[in-house]
Motif scaffolding. Structure first.
Motif, short mmCIF file in Angstrom:
data_model
loop_
_atom_site.label_atom_id
_atom_site.label_comp_id
_atom_site.label_asym_id
_atom_site.label_seq_id
_atom_site.Cartn_x
_atom_site.Cartn_y
_atom_site.Cartn_z
N GLN A 60 -37.44 -10.82 -47.85
CA GLN A 60 -38.68 -10.74 -47.09
C GLN A 60 -39.35 -12.32 -47.22
N PRO A 61 -39.85 -13.23 -46.50
CA PRO A 61 -38.80 -13.16 -45.25
C PRO A 61 -37.95 -14.32 -45.07
N PRO A 89 -32.01 -3.73 -44.49
CA PRO A 89 -32.68 -4.30 -43.08
C PRO A 89 -32.32 -3.85 -41.86
N ALA A 92 -32.95 -6.95 -36.09
CA ALA A 92 -34.09 -7.48 -35.63
C ALA A 92 -34.05 -7.66 -34.16
N VAL A 95 -38.18 -8.47 -32.38
CA VAL A 95 -39.11 -8.72 -33.20
C VAL A 95 -39.54 -10.27 -33.43
N GLU A 100 -39.67 -9.51 -39.56
CA GLU A 100 -38.62 -8.74 -39.61
C GLU A 100 -38.98 -7.65 -40.73
N TYR A 101 -39.41 -8.24 -42.01
CA TYR A 101 -39.85 -7.24 -42.90
C TYR A 101 -40.92 -6.23 -42.64
N ALA A 103 -40.98 -4.29 -40.35
CA ALA A 103 -40.27 -2.79 -39.93
C ALA A 103 -39.77 -2.04 -41.04
#
Length: 319
Positions: A60-61, A89, A92, A95, A100-101, A103
């Motif tokens: 991340q990220p 992960p 995405a 998003v 993304e992180y 989530a």
């Protein structure tokens, strides 16, 4: 004609090694158990490595691309970040880039950095924050942006833009707070904050709802449709304890999360306006709404816990 066996096998002796020029040298010594019989099972604890997959790690990220970028400890670029052990992960889809992180997590810690100039002489500076995951790993940083006159003349009511950047120094979220009233006696001009991700694309709003006693907020989507509600105590003062703002569904009184102003200790609370917050939300909540809740946390900080000069912080919706 039989094919040569594994070095160190029981049936054949190792064949000699040949160097350029035709000279033969003795074979490499065979350590017992290193190669062994191909049909024999490996000893306990031995990793064959054929089908073993490494533990999934979420970076991340990382920069945009087909896969994660290793952190500095793995020989990556110095600007890359450390991995956060939160699982595989997700893809995405829909998003905003850089979020993304979010989530993969269900809580965030926000720590306001101590400004020495502000602590010693009372001169108000731009607020700066570190945003961390539950393990204390920094995932974002935030900094207020406005002018000196606005900060010191308008106090906690001041308008500002706040840029939230990832560890690659990319701006991923922008918060826009206009100058508004905070008193319940002026219901026509209450607090509001716009949340953009990426900057220029509005994903939601935080809007204060009028109430004679309680601090209430609506968490809204991009079209200003109410998605969730946020409600705080009548007296928002953390006297040796946390102050909780409960997150509830649009049509439900059941708490699904909260924003907590955490007690920082007597000295910090008295002599600085450095604040610590925790945000809890459902893991499967829309990433955009998680970003809007971050904006709500900053708005609450400015409304109730920001001290400017000799002015005391607000505790209720009356002041």
């Amino acid at each position: 004609m039989s094919a040569p066996g594994y070095p160190g096998s029981h049936n054949q002796t190792p064949y000699p090694m040949t160097q350029p020029g035709g000279h033969s040298v003795a074979p490499y010594p065979s350590a017992p158990g290193v190669y062994g019989d191909p049909g024999q099972a490996p000893p306990p604890g031995f990793n064959m490595g054929y089908n073993a997959a490494p533990n999934p790690v979420m970076y991340q990220p990382g920069p945009m691309g087909p896969g994660p970028v290793p952190g500095p400890e793995y020989g990556g670029h110095p600007g890359a970040i450390s991995p956060a052990p939160v699982g595989t992960p997700a893809v995405a889809v829909g998003v905003p880039p850089g979020l993304e992180y979010l989530a993969q997590i269900d809580q965030i810690l926000i720590h306001q950095k101590v400004e020495l100039l502000e602590a010693f002489i009372g001169f108000e500076t731009n607020n700066q924050y570190e945003i961390k995951n539950s393990l204390g790993q920094k995932i974002y940083k935030a900094k207020e942006k406005n002018d000196c006159c606005t900060r010191n003349c308008c106090g906690s009511l001041r308008s500002f833009d706040m840029k939230i950047k990832d560890n690659m120094d990319r701006e991923v979220i922008r918060l826009i707070r206009p100058f508004r009233c905070v008193s319940c006696w002026c219901p026509c001009c209450l607090q509001e904050m716009e949340v953009q991700a990426p900057p220029g694309t509005t994903i939601g709003y935080v809007k204060q709802d009028w109430h004679p006693f309680l601090p209430r907020f609506s968490i809204q989507g991009a079209n200003k449709e109410t998605m969730m509600k946020l409600e705080g105590p009548c007296f928002a003062c953390n006297c040796c304890g946390d102050v909780n703002f409960e997150l509830k569904g649009k049509d439900s009184d059941k708490s699904i999360g909260r924003i907590s102003k955490q007690w920082s200790g007597l000295l910090k609370e008295v002599f600085t306006d450095t604040d610590n917050f925790g945000i809890q939300f459902p893991l499967d909540l829309d990433v955009k709404m998680k970003a809007v809740l971050m904006g709500a946390c900053f708005l609450i900080d400015f409304m109730f816990f920001e001290k400017v000069g000799e002015a005391n912080q607000r505790s209720t919706v009356f002041s």
